[in-house]
Write a protein that holds these residues in place. Sequence first.
Motif, mmCIF file in Angstrom:
data_model
loop_
_atom_site.group_PDB
_atom_site.id
_atom_site.type_symbol
_atom_site.label_atom_id
_atom_site.label_comp_id
_atom_site.label_asym_id
_atom_site.label_seq_id
_atom_site.Cartn_x
_atom_site.Cartn_y
_atom_site.Cartn_z
ATOM 1 N N HIS A 249 -3.717 23.283 39.055
ATOM 2 C CA HIS A 249 -2.537 23.537 39.876
ATOM 3 C C HIS A 249 -2.798 24.520 41.006
ATOM 4 O O HIS A 249 -1.948 24.663 41.898
ATOM 5 C CB HIS A 249 -1.395 24.034 38.997
ATOM 6 C CG HIS A 249 -0.781 22.949 38.165
ATOM 7 N ND1 HIS A 249 -0.166 21.857 38.716
ATOM 8 C CD2 HIS A 249 -0.711 22.766 36.818
ATOM 9 C CE1 HIS A 249 0.273 21.059 37.764
ATOM 10 N NE2 HIS A 249 -0.052 21.585 36.593
ATOM 11 N N HIS A 252 -2.828 22.249 43.789
ATOM 12 C CA HIS A 252 -1.476 21.769 44.090
ATOM 13 C C HIS A 252 -0.661 22.842 44.805
ATOM 14 O O HIS A 252 0.071 22.544 45.758
ATOM 15 C CB HIS A 252 -0.771 21.362 42.798
ATOM 16 C CG HIS A 252 -1.407 20.194 42.126
ATOM 17 N ND1 HIS A 252 -1.268 19.924 40.778
ATOM 18 C CD2 HIS A 252 -2.215 19.208 42.615
ATOM 19 C CE1 HIS A 252 -1.948 18.825 40.473
ATOM 20 N NE2 HIS A 252 -2.522 18.382 41.559
ATOM 21 N N LEU A 275 6.544 25.109 39.146
ATOM 22 C CA LEU A 275 5.224 25.198 38.515
ATOM 23 C C LEU A 275 4.931 26.620 38.055
ATOM 24 O O LEU A 275 4.399 26.834 36.957
ATOM 25 C CB LEU A 275 4.147 24.714 39.486
ATOM 26 C CG LEU A 275 4.113 23.212 39.772
ATOM 27 C CD1 LEU A 275 3.070 22.900 40.854
ATOM 28 C CD2 LEU A 275 3.810 22.417 38.510
ATOM 29 N N TYR A 301 10.428 18.432 36.748
ATOM 30 C CA TYR A 301 9.292 17.909 37.508
ATOM 31 C C TYR A 301 9.663 16.567 38.153
ATOM 32 O O TYR A 301 9.472 16.364 39.361
ATOM 33 C CB TYR A 301 8.109 17.759 36.551
ATOM 34 C CG TYR A 301 6.811 17.287 37.144
ATOM 35 C CD1 TYR A 301 5.902 18.191 37.684
ATOM 36 C CD2 TYR A 301 6.452 15.942 37.105
ATOM 37 C CE1 TYR A 301 4.677 17.766 38.181
ATOM 38 C CE2 TYR A 301 5.246 15.506 37.607
ATOM 39 C CZ TYR A 301 4.360 16.419 38.143
ATOM 40 O OH TYR A 301 3.148 15.990 38.639
ATOM 41 N N LEU A 327 1.175 13.180 42.182
ATOM 42 C CA LEU A 327 1.802 13.968 41.123
ATOM 43 C C LEU A 327 2.564 13.084 40.142
ATOM 44 O O LEU A 327 2.635 13.384 38.946
ATOM 45 C CB LEU A 327 2.744 15.010 41.735
ATOM 46 C CG LEU A 327 2.074 16.134 42.530
ATOM 47 C CD1 LEU A 327 3.128 17.084 43.086
ATOM 48 C CD2 LEU A 327 1.065 16.903 41.685
ATOM 49 N N ALA A 334 -1.037 16.576 34.777
ATOM 50 C CA ALA A 334 -0.510 17.743 35.477
ATOM 51 C C ALA A 334 0.264 18.670 34.546
ATOM 52 O O ALA A 334 0.251 19.889 34.710
ATOM 53 C CB ALA A 334 0.383 17.297 36.637
ATOM 54 N N TRP A 355 -5.070 27.987 36.560
ATOM 55 C CA TRP A 355 -4.026 28.839 37.147
ATOM 56 C C TRP A 355 -4.698 30.064 37.747
ATOM 57 O O TRP A 355 -4.626 31.125 37.252
ATOM 58 C CB TRP A 355 -3.012 29.232 36.080
ATOM 59 C CG TRP A 355 -2.069 28.101 35.842
ATOM 60 C CD1 TRP A 355 -2.061 27.231 34.794
ATOM 61 C CD2 TRP A 355 -1.000 27.684 36.687
ATOM 62 N NE1 TRP A 355 -1.071 26.309 34.917
ATOM 63 C CE2 TRP A 355 -0.397 26.562 36.072
ATOM 64 C CE3 TRP A 355 -0.511 28.127 37.902
ATOM 65 C CZ2 TRP A 355 0.683 25.911 36.643
ATOM 66 C CZ3 TRP A 355 0.559 27.469 38.446
ATOM 67 C CH2 TRP A 355 1.155 26.375 37.825
#
Length: 355
Positions: A249, A252, A275, A301, A327, A334, A355
Amino acid sequence: MPPSSDRFANTRSSRQPSGNKPGGQEGHQGTTLRQVPNPDHRVLHRVTECKGCGHSLEHVAPLQVDIRQVFDLPVVRMEVTQHEREVRSCPECHLVQQAEFPFYVTNHVQYGPAITSLVLYWNHAQLIPCERVTEMVKALTDHSMSAGTVVNMTRRWQPVVEAAIKEIETALLTSSTLHVDETSLRVNGKNQWVHVASTAKTTRYGLHRSRGKKATDDIGILPRYKGTMVHDAYSVYPMYTEASHALCHAHHLRELRAYTDLYGHSWSKEMTEALLGMKQAVENADGALPEEEVRYWETVYDKLLANGRRELEERGVRNAQNFIQHLEKRKQEALLFLRKKFHLTTTRPSAICGW
């Protein structure tokens, strides 16, 4: 992708301003130099004569002794240790036998492990070229060493490095989570690729002419891995079906921020907040959410992606359509982190993975 071919030319960090002033923060444990109770050397600066009348103070007791300490390196010089091995003959059976040299003493003249370790550290960890390493040795110790000697040191200690690499590979293969990525690198003027596999504590880099599956097969980590592989959805990684897959992510968030800052999309800002909210919820739950909460975030989401499609249609633009489709298609990967506890890492060649 290498920075030169990033989709957005005006890339910015995904980190938000903390609001703190620059410098050390309150409560931060600094590394201030402090006096030690047992210094290696003591130098007494004496008062031997009165500057007023010239009277001798040799036998006058001092009123006090002020202490200041100086931290410094000792003078560096090359030391030579001569190892002597006895050879003796038994007077009873006449068997001739000899003592053993230390395992690292293998030649009549050679460099020892301390200087070898330092040279290899400079050359390989700090990436200082061989000739500059020899200049540093000469400047520090007044001892001449050839660039060829640095190369020979590397060759001689290669088995030790190979053993360490095997330990690293074992740690990676037994980890429940593995972060993988690749980035370009110029080698002798030609483009090559650095492939990385890492955990929170262990990282393995592999250099290869190929970016694709031939490289990851030759390096040999990914074909044997059976845990959860975290990556940026590059097409090579899903080919390894023995592992489960989760999307990174950090990639993303960078793309979402571009849609927010460069194009003014509102859905991308809301998705970013969602997120990060999921991430906080997982951390609060110590790594995995109850199924009911997972379904809640899945609904959020889906709704935000639907909002994104609607916003693009209303604006009459298509600049985020492929990203939204990505996505939607990779939803399970995800959001895998909501159900599965990951061991996260920040060791990557070009950005933060996971992360």
